[in-house]
Design a protein around this motif. Structure first.
Motif, PDB file in Angstrom:
ATOM      1  N   GLN A  40     -16.853  38.104 -39.959  1.00 14.21           N
ATOM      2  CA  GLN A  40     -16.643  36.663 -40.117  1.00 14.21           C
ATOM      3  C   GLN A  40     -17.580  36.086 -41.178  1.00 14.21           C
ATOM      4  N   ALA A  41     -18.807  36.581 -41.236  1.00 17.05           N
ATOM      5  CA  ALA A  41     -19.738  36.136 -42.270  1.00 17.05           C
ATOM      6  C   ALA A  41     -19.258  36.608 -43.634  1.00 17.05           C
ATOM      7  N   LEU A  42     -18.813  37.834 -43.716  1.00 16.46           N
ATOM      8  CA  LEU A  42     -18.316  38.379 -44.971  1.00 16.46           C
ATOM      9  C   LEU A  42     -17.114  37.586 -45.479  1.00 16.46           C
ATOM     10  N   ALA A  43     -16.263  37.143 -44.569  1.00 20.53           N
ATOM     11  CA  ALA A  43     -15.088  36.360 -44.942  1.00 20.53           C
ATOM     12  C   ALA A  43     -15.467  34.992 -45.516  1.00 20.53           C
ATOM     13  N   ARG A  44     -16.674  34.525 -45.234  1.00 22.41           N
ATOM     14  CA  ARG A  44     -17.117  33.217 -45.742  1.00 22.41           C
ATOM     15  C   ARG A  44     -17.687  33.278 -47.157  1.00 22.41           C
ATOM     16  N   VAL A  45     -17.823  34.468 -47.719  1.00 22.68           N
ATOM     17  CA  VAL A  45     -18.335  34.591 -49.084  1.00 22.68           C
ATOM     18  C   VAL A  45     -17.340  33.907 -50.017  1.00 22.68           C
ATOM     19  N   PRO A  46     -17.810  32.999 -50.862  1.00 24.95           N
ATOM     20  CA  PRO A  46     -16.903  32.290 -51.777  1.00 24.95           C
ATOM     21  C   PRO A  46     -16.130  33.254 -52.668  1.00 24.95           C
ATOM     22  N   ALA A  47     -14.859  32.966 -52.876  1.00 24.85           N
ATOM     23  CA  ALA A  47     -13.986  33.833 -53.663  1.00 24.85           C
ATOM     24  C   ALA A  47     -14.514  34.060 -55.070  1.00 24.85           C
ATOM     25  N   GLU A  48     -15.167  33.062 -55.649  1.00 23.15           N
ATOM     26  CA  GLU A  48     -15.636  33.200 -57.029  1.00 23.15           C
ATOM     27  C   GLU A  48     -16.735  34.243 -57.198  1.00 23.15           C
ATOM     28  N   VAL A  49     -17.433  34.589 -56.125  1.00 19.65           N
ATOM     29  CA  VAL A  49     -18.428  35.663 -56.217  1.00 19.65           C
ATOM     30  C   VAL A  49     -17.903  36.953 -55.613  1.00 19.65           C
ATOM     31  N   GLY A  50     -16.857  36.832 -54.791  1.00 24.36           N
ATOM     32  CA  GLY A  50     -16.157  37.997 -54.251  1.00 24.36           C
ATOM     33  C   GLY A  50     -17.042  39.164 -53.892  1.00 24.36           C
ATOM     34  N   GLU A  51     -16.792  40.282 -54.541  1.00 27.44           N
ATOM     35  CA  GLU A  51     -17.522  41.515 -54.243  1.00 27.44           C
ATOM     36  C   GLU A  51     -18.729  41.712 -55.147  1.00 27.44           C
ATOM     37  N   THR A  52     -19.197  40.650 -55.789  1.00 26.86           N
ATOM     38  CA  THR A  52     -20.338  40.782 -56.696  1.00 26.86           C
ATOM     39  C   THR A  52     -21.618  40.214 -56.105  1.00 26.86           C
ATOM     40  N   ALA A  53     -21.582  39.774 -54.868  1.00 24.68           N
ATOM     41  CA  ALA A  53     -22.765  39.206 -54.238  1.00 24.68           C
ATOM     42  C   ALA A  53     -23.021  39.893 -52.906  1.00 24.68           C
ATOM     43  N   CYS A  54     -24.285  39.922 -52.511  1.00 28.18           N
ATOM     44  CA  CYS A  54     -24.674  40.554 -51.251  1.00 28.18           C
ATOM     45  C   CYS A  54     -25.238  39.513 -50.290  1.00 28.18           C
ATOM     46  N   LEU A  55     -24.883  39.641 -49.035  1.00 29.94           N
ATOM     47  CA  LEU A  55     -25.436  38.768 -48.003  1.00 29.94           C
ATOM     48  C   LEU A  55     -26.866  39.196 -47.689  1.00 29.94           C
ATOM     49  N   CYS A  56     -27.646  38.256 -47.170  1.00 27.43           N
ATOM     50  CA  CYS A  56     -28.981  38.608 -46.681  1.00 27.43           C
ATOM     51  C   CYS A  56     -28.818  39.234 -45.291  1.00 27.43           C
ATOM     52  N   PRO A  57     -29.812  39.948 -44.806  1.00 29.93           N
ATOM     53  CA  PRO A  57     -29.696  40.583 -43.492  1.00 29.93           C
ATOM     54  C   PRO A  57     -29.380  39.586 -42.372  1.00 29.93           C
ATOM     55  N   ARG A  58     -29.976  38.398 -42.431  1.00 30.86           N
ATOM     56  CA  ARG A  58     -29.742  37.411 -41.376  1.00 30.86           C
ATOM     57  C   ARG A  58     -28.285  36.958 -41.351  1.00 30.86           C
ATOM     58  N   CYS A  59     -27.736  36.617 -42.501  1.00 30.15           N
ATOM     59  CA  CYS A  59     -26.337  36.180 -42.546  1.00 30.15           C
ATOM     60  C   CYS A  59     -25.384  37.329 -42.232  1.00 30.15           C
ATOM     61  N   ALA A  60     -25.708  38.516 -42.691  1.00 31.74           N
ATOM     62  CA  ALA A  60     -24.840  39.670 -42.467  1.00 31.74           C
ATOM     63  C   ALA A  60     -24.682  39.976 -40.982  1.00 31.74           C
ATOM     64  N   ALA A  61     -25.706  39.698 -40.195  1.00 28.27           N
ATOM     65  CA  ALA A  61     -25.671  40.008 -38.774  1.00 28.27           C
ATOM     66  C   ALA A  61     -25.364  38.800 -37.897  1.00 28.27           C
ATOM     67  N   SER A  62     -25.372  37.628 -38.471  1.00 26.76           N
ATOM     68  CA  SER A  62     -25.308  36.404 -37.686  1.00 26.76           C
ATOM     69  C   SER A  62     -23.934  36.082 -37.139  1.00 26.76           C
ATOM     70  N   GLU A  63     -23.887  35.871 -35.849  1.00 22.52           N
ATOM     71  CA  GLU A  63     -22.670  35.364 -35.231  1.00 22.52           C
ATOM     72  C   GLU A  63     -22.626  33.855 -35.353  1.00 22.52           C
ATOM     73  N   ASP A  64     -23.753  33.239 -35.717  1.00 24.60           N
ATOM     74  CA  ASP A  64     -23.799  31.789 -35.902  1.00 24.60           C
ATOM     75  C   ASP A  64     -22.947  31.353 -37.081  1.00 24.60           C
ATOM     76  N   LEU A  65     -22.644  32.270 -37.976  1.00 27.50           N
ATOM     77  CA  LEU A  65     -21.862  31.930 -39.150  1.00 27.50           C
ATOM     78  C   LEU A  65     -20.361  32.024 -38.885  1.00 27.50           C
ATOM     79  N   ALA A  66     -20.007  32.367 -37.670  1.00 29.64           N
ATOM     80  CA  ALA A  66     -18.590  32.465 -37.350  1.00 29.64           C
ATOM     81  C   ALA A  66     -17.930  31.099 -37.477  1.00 29.64           C
ATOM     82  N   VAL A  67     -16.676  31.102 -37.881  1.00 28.07           N
ATOM     83  CA  VAL A  67     -15.934  29.847 -38.009  1.00 28.07           C
ATOM     84  C   VAL A  67     -14.772  29.859 -37.030  1.00 28.07           C
ATOM     85  N   ASN A  68     -14.332  28.667 -36.647  1.00 29.12           N
ATOM     86  CA  ASN A  68     -13.199  28.583 -35.739  1.00 29.12           C
ATOM     87  C   ASN A  68     -11.891  28.693 -36.527  1.00 29.12           C
TER      88      ASN A  68
END
Length: 75
Positions: A40-68
């Motif tokens: 769910q966090a990975l799905a929130r990565v903006p399309a313009e950066v797509g596969e060229t950006a890396c999440l930080c460890p906190r965001c990569a593991a965070s369930e808080d970033l889930a969206v409804n």
């Protein structure tokens, strides 16, 4: 081929701790290779950066970033 120098998380702006980006070489291992990235966090990565950006460890593991279902953050 060299890694891009993207060192900031596209979700929170914190340092993403990407070792290849910091070293400028894929010859070093990165934390993301041995962890599960929250889909769910990975799905929130903006399309313009797509596969060229890396999440930080906190965001990569965070369930808080889930969206409804409406795309609204549950935070």
């Amino acid at each position: 081929m060299k890694p891009l120098a993207n060192t900031l998380c596209p979700l929170c702006g914190a340092a993403n701790k990407c070792q290849p980006a910091q070293a400028g070489s894929f010859d070093v291992a990165c934390w993301c290779m041995t962890t599960t990235i929250n889909a769910q966090a990975l799905a929130r990565v903006p399309a313009e950066v797509g596969e060229t950006a890396c999440l930080c460890p906190r965001c990569a593991a965070s369930e808080d970033l889930a969206v409804n279902a409406d795309g609204v953050s549950k935070r």
